[in-house]
Design an enzyme around this catalytic site. Structure first.
Site, PDB file in Angstrom:
ATOM      1  N   GLY A 248      44.906  55.560  49.796  1.00 39.35           N
ATOM      2  CA  GLY A 248      44.064  54.526  50.349  1.00 39.35           C
ATOM      3  C   GLY A 248      42.574  55.045  50.490  1.00 39.35           C
ATOM      4  N   GLU A 290      48.749  60.244  47.810  1.00 42.34           N
ATOM      5  CA  GLU A 290      48.682  59.595  46.546  1.00 42.34           C
ATOM      6  C   GLU A 290      47.783  58.661  46.501  1.00 42.34           C
ATOM      7  OE1 GLU A 290      52.741  58.385  47.163  1.00 42.34           O
ATOM      8  OE2 GLU A 290      52.164  56.646  48.467  1.00 42.34           O
ATOM      9  N   PRO A 291      46.598  59.086  46.129  1.00 45.04           N
ATOM     10  CA  PRO A 291      45.473  58.135  45.922  1.00 45.04           C
ATOM     11  C   PRO A 291      45.650  57.336  44.378  1.00 45.04           C
ATOM     12  CG  PRO A 291      44.808  60.618  45.342  1.00 45.04           C
ATOM     13  CD  PRO A 291      46.178  60.493  45.866  1.00 45.04           C
ATOM     14  N   GLY A 292      45.197  56.157  44.713  1.00 44.55           N
ATOM     15  CA  GLY A 292      45.114  55.169  43.143  1.00 44.55           C
ATOM     16  C   GLY A 292      43.595  55.085  42.944  1.00 44.55           C
ATOM     17  N   ARG A 330      39.370  40.300  42.005  1.00 44.26           N
ATOM     18  CA  ARG A 330      39.375  40.905  43.580  1.00 44.26           C
ATOM     19  C   ARG A 330      38.313  40.078  44.483  1.00 44.26           C
ATOM     20  NH1 ARG A 330      37.680  45.407  44.625  1.00 44.26           N
ATOM     21  NH2 ARG A 330      39.316  45.949  46.066  1.00 44.26           N
ATOM     22  N   TYR A 334      39.856  39.005  47.945  1.00 42.96           N
ATOM     23  CA  TYR A 334      39.525  39.853  48.991  1.00 42.96           C
ATOM     24  C   TYR A 334      38.015  39.734  49.310  1.00 42.96           C
ATOM     25  CZ  TYR A 334      43.397  42.271  46.826  1.00 42.96           C
ATOM     26  OH  TYR A 334      44.612  42.728  46.227  1.00 42.96           O
ATOM     27  N   CYS A 361      38.422  27.025  34.934  1.00 45.99           N
ATOM     28  CA  CYS A 361      38.247  25.829  35.285  1.00 45.99           C
ATOM     29  C   CYS A 361      38.632  26.070  37.101  1.00 45.99           C
ATOM     30  CB  CYS A 361      39.163  24.944  34.843  1.00 45.99           C
ATOM     31  SG  CYS A 361      38.743  24.877  33.085  1.00 45.99           S
ATOM     32  N   GLU A 362      37.828  26.620  37.822  1.00 48.81           N
ATOM     33  CA  GLU A 362      38.168  26.876  39.358  1.00 48.81           C
ATOM     34  C   GLU A 362      36.812  27.279  39.957  1.00 48.81           C
ATOM     35  OE1 GLU A 362      41.791  27.849  41.485  1.00 48.81           O
ATOM     36  OE2 GLU A 362      42.082  27.971  39.458  1.00 48.81           O
TER      37      GLU A 362
HETATM   38  N1  LLP Z   1      50.648  54.364  47.689  1.00 49.32           N
HETATM   39  C1  LLP Z   1      51.182  53.240  48.006  1.00 49.32           C
HETATM   40  C2  LLP Z   1      52.701  53.210  48.647  1.00 49.32           C
HETATM   41  C3  LLP Z   1      50.481  52.133  47.860  1.00 49.32           C
HETATM   42  O1  LLP Z   1      50.943  51.032  48.066  1.00 49.32           O
HETATM   43  C4  LLP Z   1      49.283  52.297  47.319  1.00 49.32           C
HETATM   44  C5  LLP Z   1      48.186  51.005  47.132  1.00 49.32           C
HETATM   45  C6  LLP Z   1      48.731  53.475  46.956  1.00 49.32           C
HETATM   46  C7  LLP Z   1      49.267  54.514  47.215  1.00 49.32           C
HETATM   47  C8  LLP Z   1      47.150  53.570  46.539  1.00 49.32           C
HETATM   48  O2  LLP Z   1      46.290  53.217  47.484  1.00 49.32           O
HETATM   49  P1  LLP Z   1      44.820  53.539  46.949  1.00 49.32           P
HETATM   50  O3  LLP Z   1      44.368  54.924  47.013  1.00 49.32           O
HETATM   51  O4  LLP Z   1      44.622  52.822  45.497  1.00 49.32           O
HETATM   52  O5  LLP Z   1      44.067  52.774  48.053  1.00 49.32           O
HETATM   53  N2  LLP Z   1      44.966  45.224  45.149  1.00 49.32           N
HETATM   54  C9  LLP Z   1      44.322  45.990  46.042  1.00 49.32           C
HETATM   55  C10 LLP Z   1      44.874  47.372  46.687  1.00 49.32           C
HETATM   56  C11 LLP Z   1      46.216  47.083  46.736  1.00 49.32           C
HETATM   57  C12 LLP Z   1      46.778  48.603  47.111  1.00 49.32           C
HETATM   58  C13 LLP Z   1      47.904  48.652  47.177  1.00 49.32           C
HETATM   59  N3  LLP Z   1      49.086  49.682  47.496  1.00 49.32           N
HETATM   60  C14 LLP Z   1      42.909  45.863  45.757  1.00 49.32           C
HETATM   61  O6  LLP Z   1      42.507  45.536  44.667  1.00 49.32           O
HETATM   62  O7  LLP Z   1      41.997  46.158  46.734  1.00 49.32           O
END
Ligand code: LLP
Length: 433
Positions: A248, A290-292, A330, A334, A361-362
């Site tokens: 997050g 768990e960063p994404g 996005r 958002y 078309c939006e």
């Molecule tokens: N762990 C879990 C269980 C999650 O659901 C998520 C993201 C992460 C880790 C990773 O979070 P991060 O570090 O990436 O913030 N589509 C949205 C973001 C959705 C995130 C969903 N879960 C966007 O584009 O902002």
């Protein structure tokens, strides 16, 4: 520049990861996703080093692969000794196809189907992060069938507001995810799960939200989770081995966004957790996060070609590019901010206010509003949208039957290679009968 992997070259072109984006657009075509390989690896290392330093030598970082999932990213994660978070059989299949051992994977999602559970188990998934009791029962049943003991964690909701956009706030009591501590449901599911004969309940998980900058969110979540862990020990003698505080951390999309120092943040979370453990008289479990987004976002950029510029005197201006909401939904979803740059005209003054819009078309097909571009911008110019490495390709669609863009990985030695081929028109009808 919002990230130090971007600069302006002597030719007035935008350079990304040391490479000329205009030349890349010409070579590979647009729309085009770029990924900076060195930056991905560097972001992994920042987390790994911080976790080892503050959470202990056994702590590992987990990449939440929903942020960007394709075969080469799993190969990189394997090389970087990263664990992964997967949320579907599709992500598991992709990881397996890349040779990633899913014994190192944590399987999330609030609604895994029986098929998903069986598929993951058949391929040796490391750990299920179970969301609810129905899932726990199916995992137990499938483990019993196979005569194995399956590692599981439980997703709990600690009731913390992450102060981010509502769509990604996931740790509040009324969330669709996990069992709430406040209502007693967390305790109930934990007691049920720990007593299942074919499950090894190794610990608890929470994920509060995404794009989090607020100061003490992870600290507070850690403390609430540890208090729960303390209760489980006191009441049931249950020892928790692992605590996963989710992902997050936010990243910079525009100049005004704060810069977040991961090492400092992790040190603060660790300090709060250690203090709570001392107070509660429990040992510190192995802590994961768990960063994404913060692993891949600033490693990405999207290049587009301008098609038309529409000026409506007294109203507004539009710069239309050859992609849009199908490759980056996005803003539509958002109102996410992005930095848009005129990649081949970086030395020109940006004085024309405009919206950068897609080709669908939006009316809502907008990449960004209130952008400044050079007055001279027009057909065949290249527009770069920065920080698109997370939740762009992974959320892409074929709306309006637009083929998904190619993705190209940039190496630090100035070379590049395709990691996802551009979809063809034939690809679009592949499943049509
Ligand atoms: N762990 C879990 C269980 C999650 O659901 C998520 C993201 C992460 C880790 C990773 O979070 P991060 O570090 O990436 O913030 N589509 C949205 C973001 C959705 C995130 C969903 N879960 C966007 O584009 O902002």
């Amino acid at each position: 520049m919002i990230c130090d992997n971007m600069k302006v070259g002597e030719n007035g072109h935008l350079f990304f990861a040391g490479q000329d984006t205009v030349a890349l657009a010409q070579e590979y075509g647009t729309p085009l996703y770029l990924m900076d390989e060195a930056r991905i690896r560097e972001n992994c290392r920042v987390y790994k080093d911080a976790f080892r330093k503050y959470f202990g030598p056994d702590a590992k970082a987990i990449y939440a692969s929903k942020a960007n999932s394709f075969k080469q990213i799993y190969r990189i994660m394997k090389e970087e000794d990263m664990l992964i978070d997967v949320v579907s059989s599709g992500e598991i299949y992709t990881a397996l196809a890349a040779g990633y051992d899913i014994a190192n994977a944590y399987f999330h999602s609030n609604n895994k189907t029986d098929w998903d559970i069986a598929y993951a188990m058949d391929h040796g998934i490391g750990c299920f992060v179970c969301d609810n009791v129905e899932e726990v029962k199916v995992v137990e049943r499938e483990a019993a069938k196979r005569g194995i003991i399956q590692k599981v964690m439980l997703r709990l909701s600690p009731g913390i507001d992450p102060h981010t956009y509502e769509e990604v706030a996931t740790g509040k009591v009324d969330s669709k995810f996990g069992s709430a501590i406040e209502t007693g449901q967390a305790e109930e599911i934990a007691v049920f799960t720990k007593d299942q004969p074919h499950l090894d309940l190794i610990g608890f998980h929470c994920h509060i939200g995404s794009m989090v900058f607020a100061d003490d969110v992870f600290e507070r979540a850690g403390v609430v989770m540890l208090e729960f862990i303390g209760l489980m020990k006191e009441k049931y003698g249950f020892v928790t081995k692992e605590l996963d505080l989710g992902g997050g951390y936010g990243v910079r999309y525009v100049e005004d966004d704060p810069y977040l120092d991961v090492e400092t943040k992790v040190s603060e979370v660790a300090a709060a957790c250690k203090e709570a453990c001392a107070r509660l008289g429990i040992d510190l479990p192995l802590i994961h996060m768990e960063p994404g987004r913060s692993i891949v976002a600033d490693a990405g950029m999207t290049l587009y070609t301008v098609g038309t510029v529409k000026r409506i005197p007294g109203y507004k201006n539009y710069v239309s590019i050859d992609g849009g909401m199908p490759d980056n939904p996005r803003y539509l979803m958002y109102k996410s901010k992005y930095t848009c740059l005129p990649a081949n005209k970086m030395n020109e003054a940006c004085e024309m206010a405009c919206s950068v819009v897609g080709r669908c078309c939006e009316s809502g097909d907008i990449i960004q509003e209130n952008v400044k571009m050079p007055e001279s911008i027009g057909r065949y110019d290249t527009v770069a949208v920065c920080t698109t490495g997370a939740y762009n390709y992974s959320m892409a669609s074929n709306y309006n039957r637009l083929p998904r863009p190619a993705m190209v990985m940039l190496r630090p030695d100035g070379t590049s290679y395709v990691v996802v081929r551009r979809e063809s028109l034939e690809d679009l009808v592949r499943n049509d009968v």
